[in-house]
Design a protein around this motif. Structure first.
Motif, PDB file in Angstrom:
ATOM      1  N   THR A  52      71.075  53.679 -50.870  1.00  0.00           N
ATOM      2  CA  THR A  52      70.085  52.632 -51.146  1.00  0.00           C
ATOM      3  C   THR A  52      70.120  51.560 -50.067  1.00  0.00           C
ATOM      4  O   THR A  52      69.081  51.150 -49.551  1.00  0.00           O
ATOM      5  CB  THR A  52      70.350  51.998 -52.534  1.00  0.00           C
ATOM      6  OG1 THR A  52      70.298  53.031 -53.521  1.00  0.00           O
ATOM      7  CG2 THR A  52      69.320  50.936 -52.853  1.00  0.00           C
ATOM      8  N   LYS A  53      71.306  51.128 -49.698  1.00  0.00           N
ATOM      9  CA  LYS A  53      71.463  50.092 -48.670  1.00  0.00           C
ATOM     10  C   LYS A  53      70.959  50.583 -47.309  1.00  0.00           C
ATOM     11  O   LYS A  53      70.245  49.867 -46.605  1.00  0.00           O
ATOM     12  CB  LYS A  53      72.938  49.694 -48.583  1.00  0.00           C
ATOM     13  CG  LYS A  53      73.223  48.579 -47.643  1.00  0.00           C
ATOM     14  CD  LYS A  53      74.700  48.205 -47.680  1.00  0.00           C
ATOM     15  CE  LYS A  53      75.024  47.152 -46.666  1.00  0.00           C
ATOM     16  NZ  LYS A  53      76.453  46.825 -46.638  1.00  0.00           N
ATOM     17  N   PRO A  62      64.571  44.422 -48.943  1.00  0.00           N
ATOM     18  CA  PRO A  62      65.829  44.235 -49.674  1.00  0.00           C
ATOM     19  C   PRO A  62      66.131  45.447 -50.558  1.00  0.00           C
ATOM     20  O   PRO A  62      65.204  46.087 -51.069  1.00  0.00           O
ATOM     21  CB  PRO A  62      65.585  42.987 -50.518  1.00  0.00           C
ATOM     22  CG  PRO A  62      64.126  42.778 -50.540  1.00  0.00           C
ATOM     23  CD  PRO A  62      63.536  43.483 -49.358  1.00  0.00           C
ATOM     24  N   SER A  64      67.009  45.615 -53.476  1.00  0.00           N
ATOM     25  CA  SER A  64      66.526  45.428 -54.846  1.00  0.00           C
ATOM     26  C   SER A  64      65.112  45.978 -55.042  1.00  0.00           C
ATOM     27  O   SER A  64      64.691  46.197 -56.174  1.00  0.00           O
ATOM     28  CB  SER A  64      66.564  43.949 -55.221  1.00  0.00           C
ATOM     29  OG  SER A  64      65.751  43.195 -54.346  1.00  0.00           O
ATOM     30  N   ARG A  65      64.386  46.234 -53.964  1.00  0.00           N
ATOM     31  CA  ARG A  65      63.033  46.806 -54.081  1.00  0.00           C
ATOM     32  C   ARG A  65      63.052  48.321 -54.233  1.00  0.00           C
ATOM     33  O   ARG A  65      62.027  48.927 -54.515  1.00  0.00           O
ATOM     34  CB  ARG A  65      62.185  46.441 -52.854  1.00  0.00           C
ATOM     35  CG  ARG A  65      61.721  44.997 -52.885  1.00  0.00           C
ATOM     36  CD  ARG A  65      60.615  44.732 -51.912  1.00  0.00           C
ATOM     37  NE  ARG A  65      59.445  45.577 -52.130  1.00  0.00           N
ATOM     38  CZ  ARG A  65      58.491  45.757 -51.215  1.00  0.00           C
ATOM     39  NH1 ARG A  65      58.569  45.165 -50.047  1.00  0.00           N
ATOM     40  NH2 ARG A  65      57.465  46.540 -51.472  1.00  0.00           N
ATOM     41  N   THR A  67      64.305  51.688 -56.238  1.00  0.00           N
ATOM     42  CA  THR A  67      64.793  52.156 -57.526  1.00  0.00           C
ATOM     43  C   THR A  67      65.039  53.656 -57.432  1.00  0.00           C
ATOM     44  O   THR A  67      64.159  54.404 -57.006  1.00  0.00           O
ATOM     45  CB  THR A  67      63.754  51.882 -58.636  1.00  0.00           C
ATOM     46  OG1 THR A  67      63.452  50.487 -58.652  1.00  0.00           O
ATOM     47  CG2 THR A  67      64.286  52.299 -59.987  1.00  0.00           C
ATOM     48  N   ASP A  82      59.463  49.326 -55.208  1.00  0.00           N
ATOM     49  CA  ASP A  82      58.833  48.418 -56.176  1.00  0.00           C
ATOM     50  C   ASP A  82      58.121  47.289 -55.462  1.00  0.00           C
ATOM     51  O   ASP A  82      58.439  46.931 -54.370  1.00  0.00           O
ATOM     52  CB  ASP A  82      59.880  47.842 -57.121  1.00  0.00           C
ATOM     53  CG  ASP A  82      60.549  48.943 -57.948  1.00  0.00           C
ATOM     54  OD1 ASP A  82      59.897  49.957 -58.230  1.00  0.00           O
ATOM     55  OD2 ASP A  82      61.718  48.757 -58.286  1.00  0.00           O
TER      56      ASP A  82
END
Length: 82
Positions: A52-53, A62, A64-65, A67, A82
């Motif tokens: 993910t990173k 980021p 956090s966007r 999923t 997202d």
């Protein structure tokens, strides 16, 4: 590192095949999606977090966007922006 900014669209889904315990972190585009190589071991979600990173950094967004919508315990994963 591969520049994947062209893939950034809200709702876009990205298929990633992960190889954990690799010698280096890398993203390689293929015909079927992306191939991710991460140096961490696939336990307790460490490899998922590393992918993910890595994916977020190459897209310039980021983490956090992103999923993880399928494949938390498998090599083939599907991420959604997202």
């Amino acid at each position: 590192m591969e520049n994947l900014r062209h893939l950034v669209r809200s709702g876009a889904q990205i298929a990633v095949r992960v190889t954990p315990k690799a010698s280096r972190n890398a993203l390689v585009p293929t015909d079927d999606g992306l191939r991710a190589y991460v140096t961490v071991v696939p336990e307790n979600g460490k490899a998922n977090a590393a992918v993910t990173k890595l994916l977020a950094k190459s897209m310039g967004i980021p983490p956090s966007r992103l999923t993880l919508i399928r494949g938390a315990g498998a090599r083939d994963k599907l991420f959604q922006i997202d």
